[in-house]
Design a protein around this motif. Sequence first.
Motif, PDB file in Angstrom:
ATOM      1  N   MET A   1      30.755-103.068 -58.025  1.00 37.12           N
ATOM      2  CA  MET A   1      30.854-102.849 -56.596  1.00 37.12           C
ATOM      3  C   MET A   1      30.344-101.448 -56.253  1.00 37.12           C
ATOM      4  SD  MET A   1      32.235-105.256 -54.745  1.00 37.12           S
ATOM      5  CE  MET A   1      33.370-106.583 -54.760  1.00 37.12           C
ATOM      6  N   THR A   2      29.703-101.366 -55.133  1.00 39.67           N
ATOM      7  CA  THR A   2      29.234-100.082 -54.633  1.00 39.67           C
ATOM      8  C   THR A   2      29.519-100.007 -53.135  1.00 39.67           C
ATOM      9  OG1 THR A   2      27.331 -98.607 -54.463  1.00 39.67           O
ATOM     10  CG2 THR A   2      26.886-100.944 -54.251  1.00 39.67           C
ATOM     11  N   THR A   3      29.884 -98.829 -52.668  1.00 37.58           N
ATOM     12  CA  THR A   3      30.186 -98.643 -51.250  1.00 37.58           C
ATOM     13  C   THR A   3      29.352 -97.492 -50.719  1.00 37.58           C
ATOM     14  OG1 THR A   3      32.441 -99.439 -51.565  1.00 37.58           O
ATOM     15  CG2 THR A   3      32.008 -98.172 -49.576  1.00 37.58           C
ATOM     16  N   ASN A   4      28.655 -97.748 -49.606  1.00 38.70           N
ATOM     17  CA  ASN A   4      27.835 -96.729 -48.949  1.00 38.70           C
ATOM     18  C   ASN A   4      28.327 -96.547 -47.528  1.00 38.70           C
ATOM     19  OD1 ASN A   4      26.344 -96.872 -51.277  1.00 38.70           O
ATOM     20  ND2 ASN A   4      24.535 -97.741 -50.346  1.00 38.70           N
ATOM     21  N   GLU A   5      28.286 -95.296 -47.049  1.00 38.95           N
ATOM     22  CA  GLU A   5      28.692 -95.011 -45.677  1.00 38.95           C
ATOM     23  C   GLU A   5      27.500 -94.481 -44.888  1.00 38.95           C
ATOM     24  OE1 GLU A   5      31.936 -92.452 -43.086  1.00 38.95           O
ATOM     25  OE2 GLU A   5      32.136 -92.518 -45.270  1.00 38.95           O
ATOM     26  N   TYR A   6      27.416 -94.916 -43.634  1.00 39.48           N
ATOM     27  CA  TYR A   6      26.319 -94.516 -42.751  1.00 39.48           C
ATOM     28  C   TYR A   6      26.887 -94.054 -41.419  1.00 39.48           C
ATOM     29  CZ  TYR A   6      23.811 -97.308 -46.156  1.00 39.48           C
ATOM     30  OH  TYR A   6      23.315 -97.805 -47.329  1.00 39.48           O
ATOM     31  N   ARG A   7      26.181 -93.140 -40.758  1.00 38.94           N
ATOM     32  CA  ARG A   7      26.520 -92.697 -39.419  1.00 38.94           C
ATOM     33  C   ARG A   7      25.545 -93.410 -38.481  1.00 38.94           C
ATOM     34  NH1 ARG A   7      30.661 -91.481 -38.948  1.00 38.94           N
ATOM     35  NH2 ARG A   7      30.674 -89.909 -40.540  1.00 38.94           N
ATOM     36  N   VAL A   8      26.090 -94.202 -37.546  1.00 40.93           N
ATOM     37  CA  VAL A   8      25.266 -94.990 -36.636  1.00 40.93           C
ATOM     38  C   VAL A   8      25.351 -94.380 -35.241  1.00 40.93           C
ATOM     39  CG1 VAL A   8      24.871 -97.288 -35.652  1.00 40.93           C
ATOM     40  CG2 VAL A   8      25.763 -97.069 -37.982  1.00 40.93           C
ATOM     41  N   THR A   9      24.202 -94.201 -34.587  1.00 45.30           N
ATOM     42  CA  THR A   9      24.195 -93.657 -33.231  1.00 45.30           C
ATOM     43  C   THR A   9      23.824 -94.744 -32.238  1.00 45.30           C
ATOM     44  OG1 THR A   9      21.906 -92.917 -33.511  1.00 45.30           O
ATOM     45  CG2 THR A   9      23.624 -91.307 -33.958  1.00 45.30           C
ATOM     46  N   GLY A  10      24.455 -94.661 -31.072  1.00 48.45           N
ATOM     47  CA  GLY A  10      24.142 -95.579 -29.983  1.00 48.45           C
ATOM     48  C   GLY A  10      25.164 -96.678 -29.742  1.00 48.45           C
ATOM     49  N   THR A  45      30.130-102.475 -48.407  1.00 44.80           N
ATOM     50  CA  THR A  45      30.471-102.684 -49.804  1.00 44.80           C
ATOM     51  C   THR A  45      29.662-103.875 -50.308  1.00 44.80           C
ATOM     52  OG1 THR A  45      32.701-101.860 -49.438  1.00 44.80           O
ATOM     53  CG2 THR A  45      32.337-103.145 -51.443  1.00 44.80           C
ATOM     54  N   ALA A  46      29.031-103.691 -51.456  1.00 40.36           N
ATOM     55  CA  ALA A  46      28.177-104.739 -52.012  1.00 40.36           C
ATOM     56  C   ALA A  46      28.479-104.933 -53.492  1.00 40.36           C
ATOM     57  CB  ALA A  46      26.712-104.382 -51.822  1.00 40.36           C
ATOM     58  N   SER A  47      28.083-106.093 -53.990  1.00 40.44           N
ATOM     59  CA  SER A  47      28.325-106.427 -55.392  1.00 40.44           C
ATOM     60  C   SER A  47      27.410-105.662 -56.340  1.00 40.44           C
ATOM     61  CB  SER A  47      28.156-107.935 -55.606  1.00 40.44           C
ATOM     62  OG  SER A  47      26.866-108.335 -55.189  1.00 40.44           O
ATOM     63  N   SER A  48      26.287-105.155 -55.817  1.00 41.03           N
ATOM     64  CA  SER A  48      25.365-104.360 -56.618  1.00 41.03           C
ATOM     65  C   SER A  48      24.836-103.214 -55.754  1.00 41.03           C
ATOM     66  CB  SER A  48      24.210-105.229 -57.125  1.00 41.03           C
ATOM     67  OG  SER A  48      23.529-105.795 -56.035  1.00 41.03           O
ATOM     68  N   GLU A  49      24.047-102.346 -56.358  1.00 40.38           N
ATOM     69  CA  GLU A  49      23.508-101.185 -55.646  1.00 40.38           C
ATOM     70  C   GLU A  49      22.717-101.624 -54.412  1.00 40.38           C
ATOM     71  OE1 GLU A  49      23.683 -97.358 -55.040  1.00 40.38           O
ATOM     72  OE2 GLU A  49      24.479 -98.227 -56.869  1.00 40.38           O
ATOM     73  N   LEU A  50      22.973-100.966 -53.288  1.00 43.84           N
ATOM     74  CA  LEU A  50      22.268-101.279 -52.043  1.00 43.84           C
ATOM     75  C   LEU A  50      21.078-100.354 -51.856  1.00 43.84           C
ATOM     76  CD1 LEU A  50      25.151-101.679 -49.448  1.00 43.84           C
ATOM     77  CD2 LEU A  50      23.523-103.426 -50.122  1.00 43.84           C
ATOM     78  N   ASP A  51      20.011-100.896 -51.309  1.00 42.48           N
ATOM     79  CA  ASP A  51      18.849-100.100 -50.947  1.00 42.48           C
ATOM     80  C   ASP A  51      19.085 -99.556 -49.546  1.00 42.48           C
ATOM     81  OD1 ASP A  51      16.221 -99.026 -50.955  1.00 42.48           O
ATOM     82  OD2 ASP A  51      15.535-100.792 -49.852  1.00 42.48           O
TER      83      ASP A  51
END
Length: 69
Positions: A1-10, A45-51
Amino acid sequence: MTTNEYRVTGMTCAHCEMSVREEVSEIAGVEDISVSAESGSLVVTASSELDDATVLAAVEEAGYSAVRV
């Protein structure tokens, strides 16, 4: 598992959150998505590395812009 965080505008409302969630959920391997218009955050959160480019393109398709945190 991998978790990435993003800042979304708008994003300003629940409909905005739903649009982002729908687009990101189409990415292969995505298992969980947390979106908050109030804080401008997207946690994927994804089962493998996210692009990152794939996630950012999905957010853009929903009509918003994002950067990895």
